[in-house]
Design a protein around this motif. Sequence first.
Motif, PDB file in Angstrom:
ATOM      1  N   GLN A   1       0.842  -1.191   0.000  1.00  0.00           N
ATOM      2  CA  GLN A   1       0.000   0.000   0.000  1.00  0.00           C
ATOM      3  C   GLN A   1       0.880   1.244   0.000  1.00  0.00           C
ATOM      4  N   VAL A   2       0.576   2.152  -0.898  1.00  0.00           N
ATOM      5  CA  VAL A   2       1.367   3.376  -1.012  1.00  0.00           C
ATOM      6  C   VAL A   2       1.033   4.326   0.130  1.00  0.00           C
ATOM      7  N   GLN A   3       2.073   4.853   0.738  1.00  0.00           N
ATOM      8  CA  GLN A   3       1.891   5.871   1.772  1.00  0.00           C
ATOM      9  C   GLN A   3       2.796   7.060   1.468  1.00  0.00           C
ATOM     10  N   LEU A   4       2.252   8.236   1.666  1.00  0.00           N
ATOM     11  CA  LEU A   4       3.013   9.475   1.497  1.00  0.00           C
ATOM     12  C   LEU A   4       2.934  10.241   2.805  1.00  0.00           C
ATOM     13  N   VAL A   5       4.078  10.615   3.335  1.00  0.00           N
ATOM     14  CA  VAL A   5       4.111  11.313   4.612  1.00  0.00           C
ATOM     15  C   VAL A   5       4.873  12.624   4.443  1.00  0.00           C
ATOM     16  N   GLU A   6       4.159  13.731   4.639  1.00  0.00           N
ATOM     17  CA  GLU A   6       4.771  15.059   4.526  1.00  0.00           C
ATOM     18  C   GLU A   6       5.274  15.524   5.889  1.00  0.00           C
ATOM     19  N   SER A   7       6.260  16.384   5.839  1.00  0.00           N
ATOM     20  CA  SER A   7       6.754  17.034   7.046  1.00  0.00           C
ATOM     21  C   SER A   7       7.425  18.339   6.653  1.00  0.00           C
ATOM     22  N   SER A  25       6.380   5.374   0.383  1.00  0.00           N
ATOM     23  CA  SER A  25       6.665   3.964   0.667  1.00  0.00           C
ATOM     24  C   SER A  25       5.573   3.097   0.070  1.00  0.00           C
ATOM     25  N   GLY A  26       5.846   1.815  -0.011  1.00  0.00           N
ATOM     26  CA  GLY A  26       4.837   0.874  -0.467  1.00  0.00           C
ATOM     27  C   GLY A  26       5.071   0.289  -1.844  1.00  0.00           C
ATOM     28  N   ARG A  27       5.973   0.891  -2.619  1.00  0.00           N
ATOM     29  CA  ARG A  27       6.290   0.380  -3.951  1.00  0.00           C
ATOM     30  C   ARG A  27       7.457   1.177  -4.499  1.00  0.00           C
ATOM     31  N   THR A  28       7.911   0.796  -5.665  1.00  0.00           N
ATOM     32  CA  THR A  28       8.911   1.609  -6.358  1.00  0.00           C
ATOM     33  C   THR A  28       8.179   2.596  -7.260  1.00  0.00           C
TER      34      THR A  28
END
Length: 123
Positions: A1-7, A25-28
Amino acid sequence: QVQLVESGGGLVQAGDSLRLSCTASGRTFGGWAMGWFRQAPGKERESVAQIRWSNGLTYYTDPVRGRFTISKDNAKNTVYLQMNNLKPEDTAVYYCAADRGMGSYVPFKYDYWGQGTQVTVSS
Protein backbone atom coordinates in the motif's frame (compact mmCIF):
# COMPACT_ATOMS: atom_id res chain seq x y z
CA GLN A 1 0.00 0.00 0.00
CA VAL A 2 1.37 3.38 -1.01
CA GLN A 3 1.89 5.87 1.77
CA LEU A 4 3.01 9.48 1.50
CA VAL A 5 4.11 11.31 4.61
CA GLU A 6 4.77 15.06 4.53
CA SER A 7 6.75 17.03 7.05
CA GLY A 8 8.44 20.40 7.41
CA GLY A 9 5.57 22.84 7.64
CA GLY A 10 5.39 25.61 10.20
CA LEU A 11 4.88 29.27 10.99
CA VAL A 12 7.35 31.69 9.41
CA GLN A 13 7.58 35.35 8.53
CA ALA A 14 7.40 36.80 5.06
CA GLY A 15 10.73 36.43 3.31
CA ASP A 16 11.71 33.30 5.23
CA SER A 17 12.31 29.84 3.82
CA LEU A 18 10.96 26.38 4.56
CA ARG A 19 11.69 22.94 3.16
CA LEU A 20 8.90 20.39 2.95
CA SER A 21 9.61 16.68 2.67
CA CYS A 22 7.44 13.87 1.34
CA THR A 23 8.58 10.32 1.98
CA ALA A 24 6.93 7.66 -0.14
CA SER A 25 6.67 3.96 0.67
CA GLY A 26 4.84 0.87 -0.47
CA ARG A 27 6.29 0.38 -3.95
CA THR A 28 8.91 1.61 -6.36
CA PHE A 29 8.08 4.84 -8.16
CA GLY A 30 10.35 4.70 -11.16
CA GLY A 31 7.76 5.63 -13.75
CA TRP A 32 5.65 7.86 -11.57
CA ALA A 33 5.38 11.58 -11.06
CA MET A 34 5.14 13.41 -7.77
CA GLY A 35 3.36 16.66 -7.19
CA TRP A 36 3.05 19.26 -4.51
CA PHE A 37 -0.33 20.95 -4.15
CA ARG A 38 -1.69 23.47 -1.70
CA GLN A 39 -5.09 24.47 -0.44
CA ALA A 40 -5.89 27.69 1.37
CA PRO A 41 -9.09 28.12 3.39
CA GLY A 42 -12.06 28.65 1.11
CA LYS A 43 -10.04 27.98 -2.03
CA GLU A 44 -9.62 25.04 -4.36
CA ARG A 45 -6.59 22.81 -4.20
CA GLU A 46 -3.98 24.08 -6.64
CA SER A 47 -0.84 22.69 -8.17
CA VAL A 48 2.50 24.06 -7.01
CA ALA A 49 5.17 21.87 -8.60
CA GLN A 50 5.75 18.43 -10.14
CA ILE A 51 8.70 16.15 -10.70
CA ARG A 52 9.14 12.87 -12.54
CA TRP A 53 10.97 10.12 -10.71
CA SER A 54 12.50 8.74 -13.91
CA ASN A 55 14.30 11.79 -15.25
CA GLY A 56 13.86 14.55 -12.69
CA LEU A 57 11.92 16.78 -15.07
CA THR A 58 10.23 19.55 -13.12
CA TYR A 59 7.27 21.86 -13.61
CA TYR A 60 6.14 24.89 -11.63
CA THR A 61 3.09 27.09 -11.58
CA ASP A 62 3.43 30.81 -12.05
CA PRO A 63 2.84 31.91 -8.43
CA VAL A 64 5.87 29.96 -7.19
CA ARG A 65 8.22 29.85 -10.16
CA GLY A 66 11.60 31.27 -9.21
CA ARG A 67 10.92 30.95 -5.47
CA PHE A 68 10.16 27.24 -4.98
CA THR A 69 12.28 24.27 -6.03
CA ILE A 70 11.12 20.67 -6.19
CA SER A 71 13.72 17.92 -5.97
CA LYS A 72 14.02 14.22 -5.15
CA ASP A 73 16.30 11.77 -3.44
CA ASN A 74 15.85 8.38 -5.05
CA ALA A 75 17.75 6.55 -2.34
CA LYS A 76 15.41 7.92 0.32
CA ASN A 77 12.25 7.80 -1.81
CA THR A 78 11.73 11.38 -0.77
CA VAL A 79 10.60 14.47 -2.63
CA TYR A 80 11.36 17.95 -1.33
CA LEU A 81 9.87 21.37 -1.84
CA GLN A 82 12.29 24.16 -1.00
CA MET A 83 10.31 27.35 -0.53
CA ASN A 84 12.19 30.64 -0.46
CA ASN A 85 11.03 34.23 -0.10
CA LEU A 86 7.73 33.07 1.32
CA LYS A 87 4.75 35.41 1.10
CA PRO A 88 1.54 35.58 3.16
CA GLU A 89 -0.37 34.34 0.10
CA ASP A 90 1.64 31.10 0.29
CA THR A 91 -0.24 30.23 3.49
CA ALA A 92 -2.02 26.91 2.93
CA VAL A 93 -2.02 23.22 3.70
CA TYR A 94 0.56 21.63 1.42
CA TYR A 95 -0.04 18.14 0.08
CA CYS A 96 2.22 15.65 -1.61
CA ALA A 97 0.68 13.41 -4.26
CA ALA A 98 1.75 10.51 -6.47
CA ASP A 99 0.63 9.89 -10.05
CA ARG A 100 1.17 6.64 -11.96
CA GLY A 101 1.50 8.68 -15.11
CA MET A 102 3.47 11.70 -16.16
CA GLY A 103 2.02 14.14 -13.67
CA SER A 104 -0.55 16.86 -14.07
CA TYR A 105 -1.68 20.20 -12.75
CA VAL A 106 -5.05 18.60 -12.03
CA PRO A 107 -5.50 17.07 -8.58
CA PHE A 108 -7.85 14.28 -9.62
CA LYS A 109 -5.18 12.80 -11.88
CA TYR A 110 -3.18 11.77 -8.82
CA ASP A 111 -3.63 8.36 -7.26
CA TYR A 112 -2.30 8.82 -3.74
CA TRP A 113 -2.15 11.73 -1.31
CA GLY A 114 -0.40 12.56 1.90
CA GLN A 115 -2.13 13.98 4.93
CA GLY A 116 -0.89 17.52 4.37
CA THR A 117 1.30 19.90 6.33
CA GLN A 118 0.36 23.45 7.33
CA VAL A 119 2.45 26.37 6.15
CA THR A 120 1.61 29.76 7.63
CA VAL A 121 3.41 32.91 6.53
CA SER A 122 2.90 36.05 8.60
CA SER A 123 3.40 39.53 7.20
